[in-house]
Scaffold this active site. Structure first.
Site, PDB file in Angstrom:
ATOM      1  N   THR A  44      48.796 -23.402  69.781  1.00  0.00           N
ATOM      2  CA  THR A  44      47.379 -23.181  69.486  1.00  0.00           C
ATOM      3  C   THR A  44      46.606 -22.894  70.762  1.00  0.00           C
ATOM      4  O   THR A  44      45.744 -22.009  70.797  1.00  0.00           O
ATOM      5  CB  THR A  44      46.793 -24.410  68.777  1.00  0.00           C
ATOM      6  OG1 THR A  44      47.490 -24.611  67.547  1.00  0.00           O
ATOM      7  CG2 THR A  44      45.313 -24.218  68.480  1.00  0.00           C
ATOM      8  N   ALA A  69      47.997 -18.211  60.553  1.00  0.00           N
ATOM      9  CA  ALA A  69      48.632 -19.378  61.181  1.00  0.00           C
ATOM     10  C   ALA A  69      47.601 -20.456  61.506  1.00  0.00           C
ATOM     11  O   ALA A  69      47.823 -21.638  61.227  1.00  0.00           O
ATOM     12  CB  ALA A  69      49.382 -18.972  62.444  1.00  0.00           C
ATOM     13  N   LEU A  70      46.484 -20.071  62.127  1.00  0.00           N
ATOM     14  CA  LEU A  70      45.472 -21.071  62.474  1.00  0.00           C
ATOM     15  C   LEU A  70      44.879 -21.700  61.217  1.00  0.00           C
ATOM     16  O   LEU A  70      44.568 -22.894  61.197  1.00  0.00           O
ATOM     17  CB  LEU A  70      44.370 -20.440  63.329  1.00  0.00           C
ATOM     18  CG  LEU A  70      44.553 -20.510  64.860  1.00  0.00           C
ATOM     19  CD1 LEU A  70      44.518 -21.940  65.351  1.00  0.00           C
ATOM     20  CD2 LEU A  70      45.841 -19.837  65.310  1.00  0.00           C
ATOM     21  N   GLU A  91      53.671 -24.927  61.655  1.00  0.00           N
ATOM     22  CA  GLU A  91      54.806 -24.008  61.711  1.00  0.00           C
ATOM     23  C   GLU A  91      56.148 -24.689  61.500  1.00  0.00           C
ATOM     24  O   GLU A  91      57.139 -24.025  61.215  1.00  0.00           O
ATOM     25  CB  GLU A  91      54.801 -23.257  63.045  1.00  0.00           C
ATOM     26  CG  GLU A  91      55.712 -22.051  63.074  1.00  0.00           C
ATOM     27  CD  GLU A  91      55.622 -21.248  64.361  1.00  0.00           C
ATOM     28  OE1 GLU A  91      56.527 -20.437  64.606  1.00  0.00           O
ATOM     29  OE2 GLU A  91      54.645 -21.435  65.117  1.00  0.00           O
ATOM     30  N   ARG A 118      53.156  -6.882  60.133  1.00  0.00           N
ATOM     31  CA  ARG A 118      53.748  -7.064  61.452  1.00  0.00           C
ATOM     32  C   ARG A 118      55.218  -6.654  61.491  1.00  0.00           C
ATOM     33  O   ARG A 118      55.674  -6.066  62.469  1.00  0.00           O
ATOM     34  CB  ARG A 118      53.588  -8.524  61.878  1.00  0.00           C
ATOM     35  CG  ARG A 118      52.148  -8.883  62.190  1.00  0.00           C
ATOM     36  CD  ARG A 118      51.961 -10.345  62.495  1.00  0.00           C
ATOM     37  NE  ARG A 118      50.651 -10.561  63.127  1.00  0.00           N
ATOM     38  CZ  ARG A 118      50.232 -11.727  63.588  1.00  0.00           C
ATOM     39  NH1 ARG A 118      51.012 -12.795  63.488  1.00  0.00           N
ATOM     40  NH2 ARG A 118      49.045 -11.837  64.151  1.00  0.00           N
ATOM     41  N   ALA A 147      48.200 -28.371  64.606  1.00  0.00           N
ATOM     42  CA  ALA A 147      48.486 -29.063  63.343  1.00  0.00           C
ATOM     43  C   ALA A 147      48.482 -30.578  63.543  1.00  0.00           C
ATOM     44  O   ALA A 147      47.903 -31.322  62.742  1.00  0.00           O
ATOM     45  CB  ALA A 147      49.824 -28.605  62.774  1.00  0.00           C
ATOM     46  N   ASP A 177      62.565 -29.175  67.451  1.00  0.00           N
ATOM     47  CA  ASP A 177      62.961 -30.589  67.471  1.00  0.00           C
ATOM     48  C   ASP A 177      62.665 -31.288  66.143  1.00  0.00           C
ATOM     49  O   ASP A 177      63.474 -32.071  65.634  1.00  0.00           O
ATOM     50  CB  ASP A 177      62.231 -31.333  68.593  1.00  0.00           C
ATOM     51  CG  ASP A 177      62.478 -30.721  69.952  1.00  0.00           C
ATOM     52  OD1 ASP A 177      63.210 -29.717  70.031  1.00  0.00           O
ATOM     53  OD2 ASP A 177      61.939 -31.229  70.941  1.00  0.00           O
TER      54      ASP A 177
END
Length: 599
Positions: free
Chosen positions: A184, A579-580, A564, A425, A156, A366
């Site tokens: 990734t 996600a990608l 994410e 999932r 990202a 973080d």
């Protein structure tokens, strides 16, 4: 009296002689050689097999270390392979920290070098106490400035950095780990996008509306429909953007675990290296306006007049102040690697304390903490995704033998199927928790591996996995069952029932509808899997422009987020392969808008 004096004198003489002898012996010991000169071979166990090194020593010095053989994951293990031997030589010892993100490869090198030095007659325990010397961090504060500052050098963050530069901005990227890539880099890299050209060639019917509906309903309608629409509408155009920079995707699409439909694109390069290499090649070509700082941890967002104007960070050289002319983008990933944080927010699963994760070590939340500290709104934090596909020893996705959803089944320790293997999932993982030891075997045949050198989505050949004992191979199902310790009759029955449904195309007793080939052609294969923590759907709330929203739903000027670290897109459950697409689409959007920000 005289006799006593003579005796005392004699004792003193003897004492002096012994003392001198002791000193001589100590001197000889201290001056003794550390090694027997020569070249020595050592081996250590890495994540993908044996790592072999050659160590050259003189009587008192380690002069050279060469890594002769290894099968470690490209990109992930590079820093360990390249840097650790140099650090060992610098320290003249083995008390070296492992490379974050490549712990098993690091340990393999240290083990191999230790074994070689032991052959050279070294005191291994003493060598473990020697560490590479580092200068203490400077007390000075260094200031840098760019149009856009990106926190996080994963998929990202790098997408955002490239996009920002393409829209006229100078860019600084901060990455706390020793390398860029994040999750990734170690992912299976499946990217969902409706792609008429590739899908029609395979006879696959699909539509953007279907992708939207499956994503929205797959997350129990909790995801923001506006964000989901941005995701599915821009998924394929973003693939074209990547291809315009030289990235290559394979022509054949597949259904990734929990993806619900065959629209997953696989890069030509293994794992996520294709994404990261594409971005880094662009950055290197434009390095006068783009800078990537690794080993640099962002610690605080800088606010001025209620606007984010920069970032405080720390590096081995001291503190940094990074000022942004236009905007700051948070792209630090999720918190699956932070046990304390996932336990804090978990409401939907049994305890996650002892579960391993697929994530790299830097996925510790973080960015969420920094954003929350300035009033950013965090949403859906309890939505934590588990996978049923973790390696039993490491929790990682490596070693997963499946090639696509259609052509494999799951069986428990009794050899029985227990779930629709094409389901969501969370559905599959919950079913796995109900099995003995939360353990299963993936079963498939030579349709997935026509030859032994065929590789899985993690760049591991099936022959390598079998040799390493991470997968099992047999010419009959009965023999396979015996090798893995399950009931042969149950396994044969499970496969026969599956094959019958492949023939008829009927929905089976578990509700499965995705089929392609029968499991009927030797050799047959099995691989062990357990639940693992994979993705955190919750995070920073953003709008369709990737701007960060505060607790009142208002935009925080100068602050953007992508990937994410954000929440609100995937709802209760992220589809495999989304996600990608998510990090690429919203990374690109965040970079473009941050570059143009005039707030």
């Amino acid at each position: 009296m005289k006799s006593f004096k003579r005796l005392l004198s004699l004792l003193l003489v003897i004492s002096m002689v012994l003392s001198l002898a002791g000193c001589k012996k100590a001197t000889e010991t201290n001056n003794s050689t550390l090694f027997k000169p020569g070249k020595y071979i050592g081996e250590g166990k890495g994540i993908n097999g044996t790592v072999k090194v050659e160590v050259t020593v003189t009587e008192d010095e380690i002069t050279d270390i060469k890594v002769l053989e290894h099968n470690e994951t490209p990109g992930v293990s590079d820093l360990a392979i390249n840097d650790l031997p140099l650090q060992i030589i610098e320290a003249q010892g083995l008390g070296i920290d492992t490379v974050a993100g490549a712990t098993m490869s690091s340990n393999a090198i240290l083990e191999a070098v230790g074994q070689a030095l032991e052959k050279a007659g070294a005191n291994i325990e003493a060598l473990k106490e020697k560490t590479a010397g580092k200068d203490s961090p400077s007390a000075t504060v260094t200031e840098k400035q760019a149009d856009v500052v990106v926190i996080g050098g994963g998929g990202a963050g790098l997408a955002a950095a490239v996009s920002a530069h393409q829209n006229g901005a100078s860019v600084i990227v901060l990455e706390k780990m020793p390398r860029v890539g994040g999750n990734t880099m170690i992912s299976g890299a499946s990217y969902n996008a409706v792609d008429p050209k590739r899908q029609e060639a395979q006879g696959i019917e699909d539509s953007v509306d279907k992708h939207f509906q499956q994503t929205y309903e797959g997350g129990d309608k909790l995801g923001n429909p506006e964000l989901i629409r941005i995701l599915v509408d821009n998924a394929y155009p973003t693939i074209e953007w990547l291809e315009s920079m030289g990235m290559e995707f394979k022509d054949t699409l597949h259904t990734v675990l929990g993806g619900l439909w065959p629209r997953a694109h696989a890069p030509v390069e293994p794992l996520g290296t294709g994404f990261i290499n594409t971005y880094m090649n662009y950055i290197k070509e434009n390095n006068t306006e783009m800078e990537v700082l690794v080993n640099t941890e962002a610690t605080e967002l800088i606010m001025e007049n209620n606007k984010v104007i920069g970032v405080k960070a720390k590096s081995p050289d001291g503190e940094l102040i990074l000022k942004s002319n236009n905007g700051v983008i948070i792209a630090t990933g999720g918190f699956a690697g932070n046990v304390e944080m996932r336990d804090e927010y978990n409401k939907n699963w049994p305890s996650l304390t002892n579960l391993k994760t697929t994530n790299h070590p830097g996925a510790t939340g973080d960015g969420l903490a920094m954003a929350k500290a300035i009033g950013a709104n965090l949403i859906d934090m309890e939505q934590i995704q588990l996978l049923p596909m973790g390696d039993p020893n490491t929790g990682s996705l490596s070693g997963n033998i499946e090639q696509g959803v259609e052509n494999r089944i799951f069986v428990n320790k009794s050899g029985n199927r227990f779930v629709d293997e094409g389901a969501r999932r969370d559905v599959m993982t919950k079913a796995l928790f109900e099995q003995e030891n939360s353990f299963m075997w993936v079963i498939l045949d030579s349709h997935s591996y026509p030859t032994g050198d065929v590789r899985n989505h993690f760049n591991e050949s099936i022959d390598e996995l079998v040799t390493e004992g991470r997968a099992y191979k047999a010419d009959t199902l009965e023999d396979l069952a015996k090798q893995i310790g399950i009931n042969p009759e149950n396994l044969v029955e499970a496969v026969n029932k599956f094959n019958s449904c492949v023939e008829t195309g009927k929905t089976d007793e578990f509700g499965r509808t995705l089929y392609q080939f029968k499991i009927d052609t030797a050799p047959f294969y099995a691989g062990a899997r357990v639940p693992t923590v994979h993705h955190t759907m919750g995070g920073i709330q953003i709008n369709t422009s990737a701007q960060v929203l505060d607790n009142n739903g208002k935009v925080i000027p100068g602050l953007y987020a992508a990937g994410e670290v954000t929440g609100g897109i995937h709802g209760t459950n992220r589809l495999g392969g989304n996600a990608l697409a998510d990090i690429s689409v919203f990374g690109k959007i965040a970079g473009e808008n941050a570059a143009k920000n005039n707030q």
